[in-house]
Design a protein around this motif. Structure first.
Motif, mmCIF file in Angstrom:
data_model
loop_
_atom_site.group_PDB
_atom_site.id
_atom_site.type_symbol
_atom_site.label_atom_id
_atom_site.label_comp_id
_atom_site.label_asym_id
_atom_site.label_seq_id
_atom_site.Cartn_x
_atom_site.Cartn_y
_atom_site.Cartn_z
ATOM 1 N N TRP A 201 35.742 59.730 66.514
ATOM 2 C CA TRP A 201 34.638 60.416 65.836
ATOM 3 C C TRP A 201 34.832 61.931 65.864
ATOM 4 N N LEU A 202 35.235 62.460 67.009
ATOM 5 C CA LEU A 202 35.443 63.898 67.126
ATOM 6 C C LEU A 202 36.557 64.368 66.194
ATOM 7 N N LEU A 203 37.638 63.601 66.113
ATOM 8 C CA LEU A 203 38.728 63.960 65.201
ATOM 9 C C LEU A 203 38.269 63.897 63.750
ATOM 10 N N ALA A 204 37.468 62.878 63.413
ATOM 11 C CA ALA A 204 36.968 62.768 62.040
ATOM 12 C C ALA A 204 36.079 63.942 61.683
ATOM 13 N N VAL A 205 35.251 64.378 62.628
ATOM 14 C CA VAL A 205 34.359 65.509 62.361
ATOM 15 C C VAL A 205 35.153 66.794 62.172
ATOM 16 N N THR A 206 36.122 67.044 63.022
ATOM 17 C CA THR A 206 36.901 68.280 62.898
ATOM 18 C C THR A 206 37.788 68.253 61.660
ATOM 19 N N ASN A 207 38.338 67.100 61.322
ATOM 20 C CA ASN A 207 39.135 66.998 60.101
ATOM 21 C C ASN A 207 38.280 67.214 58.867
ATOM 22 N N MET A 517 23.455 80.930 51.523
ATOM 23 C CA MET A 517 22.643 81.808 52.355
ATOM 24 C C MET A 517 23.046 81.713 53.826
ATOM 25 N N GLU A 518 23.053 80.480 54.374
ATOM 26 C CA GLU A 518 23.398 80.329 55.788
ATOM 27 C C GLU A 518 24.857 80.669 56.052
ATOM 28 N N ARG A 519 25.728 80.353 55.103
ATOM 29 C CA ARG A 519 27.149 80.610 55.298
ATOM 30 C C ARG A 519 27.439 82.103 55.372
ATOM 31 N N SER A 520 26.769 82.871 54.535
ATOM 32 C CA SER A 520 26.972 84.320 54.575
ATOM 33 C C SER A 520 26.299 84.957 55.786
ATOM 34 N N PHE A 521 25.245 84.327 56.304
ATOM 35 C CA PHE A 521 24.514 84.884 57.443
ATOM 36 C C PHE A 521 25.284 84.657 58.752
ATOM 37 N N TYR A 522 25.759 83.430 58.988
ATOM 38 C CA TYR A 522 26.431 83.101 60.244
ATOM 39 C C TYR A 522 27.941 83.291 60.194
ATOM 40 N N GLY A 523 28.495 83.355 59.015
ATOM 41 C CA GLY A 523 29.947 83.408 58.890
ATOM 42 C C GLY A 523 30.495 82.045 58.525
ATOM 43 N N TYR A 524 31.644 82.088 57.862
ATOM 44 C CA TYR A 524 32.203 80.868 57.281
ATOM 45 C C TYR A 524 32.497 79.797 58.344
ATOM 46 N N SER A 525 33.289 80.131 59.340
ATOM 47 C CA SER A 525 33.732 79.134 60.327
ATOM 48 C C SER A 525 32.580 78.658 61.206
ATOM 49 N N THR A 526 31.717 79.578 61.633
ATOM 50 C CA THR A 526 30.614 79.210 62.526
ATOM 51 C C THR A 526 29.665 78.231 61.857
ATOM 52 N N TRP A 527 29.320 78.494 60.589
ATOM 53 C CA TRP A 527 28.365 77.628 59.905
ATOM 54 C C TRP A 527 28.951 76.238 59.654
ATOM 55 N N PHE A 528 30.247 76.166 59.363
ATOM 56 C CA PHE A 528 30.851 74.860 59.135
ATOM 57 C C PHE A 528 30.919 74.037 60.421
ATOM 58 N N VAL A 529 31.126 74.683 61.559
ATOM 59 C CA VAL A 529 31.106 73.963 62.828
ATOM 60 C C VAL A 529 29.707 73.416 63.105
ATOM 61 N N ILE A 530 28.673 74.240 62.865
ATOM 62 C CA ILE A 530 27.291 73.804 63.086
ATOM 63 C C ILE A 530 26.953 72.609 62.209
#
Length: 556
Positions: A201-207, A517-530
């Motif tokens: 599951w963790l690998l699927a989420v990160t991929n 909106m959220e992507r520009s506020f938190y940053g690209y990588s951070t928002w995608f991890v969340i």
């Protein structure tokens, strides 16, 4: 050794537990009390197996994290090799359990009637079938590109198909087992299997995170440079077949994450049931069967919500596939949720109040399945609640007066309230003891069923039989008490609503990805991890809520 006259007994009939000597860990053989020795051995076995699973998860997480942050030292192929080794170990243990452990004398004296409900075993088969198709698409795609792909990319999904088939068979037939032999070995096998599913599951989420990130970056490139594919290192010789494999892979990808989570929940209940002794009265206490009787308004409102949600889903999918999604599609999407979520919250609050007014006793019997249901409902709800709070902070801090942002803000607040109220309603309902209706009502229903089944329906009598069946349905509906009637209506309405709220994000409707909106506020990588950690939990929450609400429905 167990007594000789017990061997002739069937596994379904509980033997005299006083004559069965359970395994004891050698550290606790000095204990004076037999019960205390059994209890200490059980705790020690659970602790050791849990520590083993924790170490496996930490090792796999270290591999996956290293792959994300240092792709040169640890590659995706290295992670696949580690997971393949774990899958092979789990396969050996499952085969040993099926052919060896479960066939030993006195191995399965008890079966937990509350574990392995038909809906969750059906989910294992459904998601497992989709995961097998996913691996087939992956094998087909990599086979076409075998000239520029490694052999590991073909071997890993092949092992995955064998692992999914074996595990699904194991969970379908043995999810209710309360194994009474080889306690520690069985616990370790179950925990390693749980750890393997968690790592998958963790690998699927990160991929999925990396895939969506790359896809979004390609969209940015396509706006400026169209048709520049000459620099691609791995070119597919047959574009049509490759496109079919890619579309199928993307469509079936979310089902793989759900399959891993569902398997973890079933395996955990089996782990808790190792060495468990169930009283004869508890074994006879079976759940009532699902009957679509006594409900009218719940199915009507729920079906309306499903139909409207399906229209919104198709409209969003059509318009959101363009490079620049229109603003109107976001307004329609959020408006649908803003109307539906308050209705679900009000229904859950009314159901909780009715539970408080009822005189049903609380079921205080120890039940690992129910305890896990409560933990999963509370834990999975944190995914949507966490994402909603991150969205609220971003929207309030930027421009909350904008129409789209105000709708998104309302959606986030209502989603938090709906998750909380529904959890309270479902958890309260799961702890209520089942009280069947009066004997007179049961006798009348049985007489109606017997008379209906014994009659022969001819072509001329068809209209009359339909009319009698309708009158019988209305008669059953009118004989339910108003409290039970309202509970059944609310439960069925919430079941259908949670189904459509599960379908929409599962099949790729993610406005939280497209909304910038959220992507520009938190940053690209951070928002995608969340999002990619919260979104699968939200999808799992909706699916698990359906099972809990169905149990509340049948016990009402």
């Amino acid at each position: 050794k167990p007594c000789h006259h017990c061997k002739s007994r069937s596994a379904s009939v509980p033997a005299d537990t006083s004559k069965i000597h359970y395994e004891k860990l050698w550290l606790y053989r000095h204990c004076s009390s037999v019960q205390q020795r059994d209890r200490q051995a059980q705790k020690a076995g659970q602790l050791f197996s849990a520590l083993l699973a924790m170490n496996v998860v930490f090792l796999g997480s270290a591999f996956i994290s290293s792959m994300i942050f240092n792709k040169v030292a640890i590659t995706l192929a290295d992670v696949w090799i580690l997971l393949s080794i774990l899958k092979v170990l789990c396969l050996f243990w499952i085969i040993y359990y099926l052919l060896g452990t479960s066939r030993l004398p006195h191995a399965v004296l008890y079966r937990d009637s509350h574990a392995g409900a038909i809906w969750i075993r059906g989910s294992v088969l459904l998601f497992g079938s989709c995961s097998i198709l996913l691996n087939v698409f992956q094998i087909g795609y990599n086979t076409i590109l075998v000239h520029c792909k490694s052999k590991v990319e073909i071997v890993f999904p092949s092992i995955g198909i064998l692992f999914i088939c074996t595990q699904a068979y194991f969970l379908w037939y043995h999810s209710k087992d309360c194994i009474q032999v080889q306690h520690n070995f069985t616990r370790c096998g179950l925990m390693v299997t749980i750890a393997t599913n968690l790592l998958l599951w963790l690998l699927a989420v990160t991929n999925d995170t990396l895939h969506v990130e790359i896809e979004s970056q390609l969209r940015e490139v396509e706006r400026r440079f169209t048709g520049s594919n000459e620099t691609t290192l791995c070119i597919c010789p047959n574009t049509t077949i490759c496109e079919v494999f890619q579309k199928g892979y993307i469509l079936l990808y979310p089902f793989n994450t759900e399959y891993c989570l569902v398997c973890c929940s079933v395996l955990y209940v089996m782990w808790k049931n190792v060495g468990r002794r169930i009283s004869h009265d508890h074994m006879l206490d079976t759940m009532p069967k699902f009957k679509l009787q006594g409900v009218v308004f719940g199915p009507l409102l729920g079906t309306s919500a499903v139909i409207i949600g399906a229209c919104v889903f198709m409209m969003y999918q059509i318009q959101a596939t363009s490079l620049v999604p229109s603003r109107q599609v976001f307004v329609i999407y959020y408006s649908y949720y803003i109307v539906l979520l308050p209705l679900m919250s009000v229904g859950a609050v009314i159901g909780t109040v009715i539970h408080a007014l009822e005189k049903k006793e609380l079921d205080t019997v120890k039940n690992p399945t129910r305890s896990l249901d409560v933990v999963l409902l509370m834990g999975a709800a944190l995914g949507q609640i966490g994402m909603s709070y991150f969205s609220i902070v971003a929207l309030v801090a930027t421009n909350p007066r904008d129409l789209q942002n105000s709708l998104a803000l309302s959606y986030s607040v209502l989603l938090i309230f709906q998750n909380i109220t529904q959890n309270v309603f479902v958890i309260d309902g799961l702890h209520r003891r089942h009280t069947p209706p009066g004997k007179e009502e049961d006798t009348k229903e049985e007489q109606n069923r017997e008379g209906y089944s014994q009659r022969r329906v001819s072509v001329l009598e068809l209209g009359q039989e339909i009319r009698k069946a309708s009158l019988s349905y209305i008669h059953t509906y009118s004989h339910l008490s108003w409290k039970r009637r309202v509970l059944k209506e609310i439960s069925f309405f919430l079941v259908l609503c949670n189904i459509i709220l599960w379908v929409i994000p599962t099949f790729g409707t993610h406005p939280i990805f497209e909304n910038r909106m959220e992507r520009s506020f938190y940053g690209y990588s951070t928002w995608f991890v969340i999002v990619n950690f919260g979104l699968p939990l939200g999808v799992f929450y909706r699916m698990h809520s359906v099972g809990g609400l169905l149990e509340v429905y049948v016990t009402a």
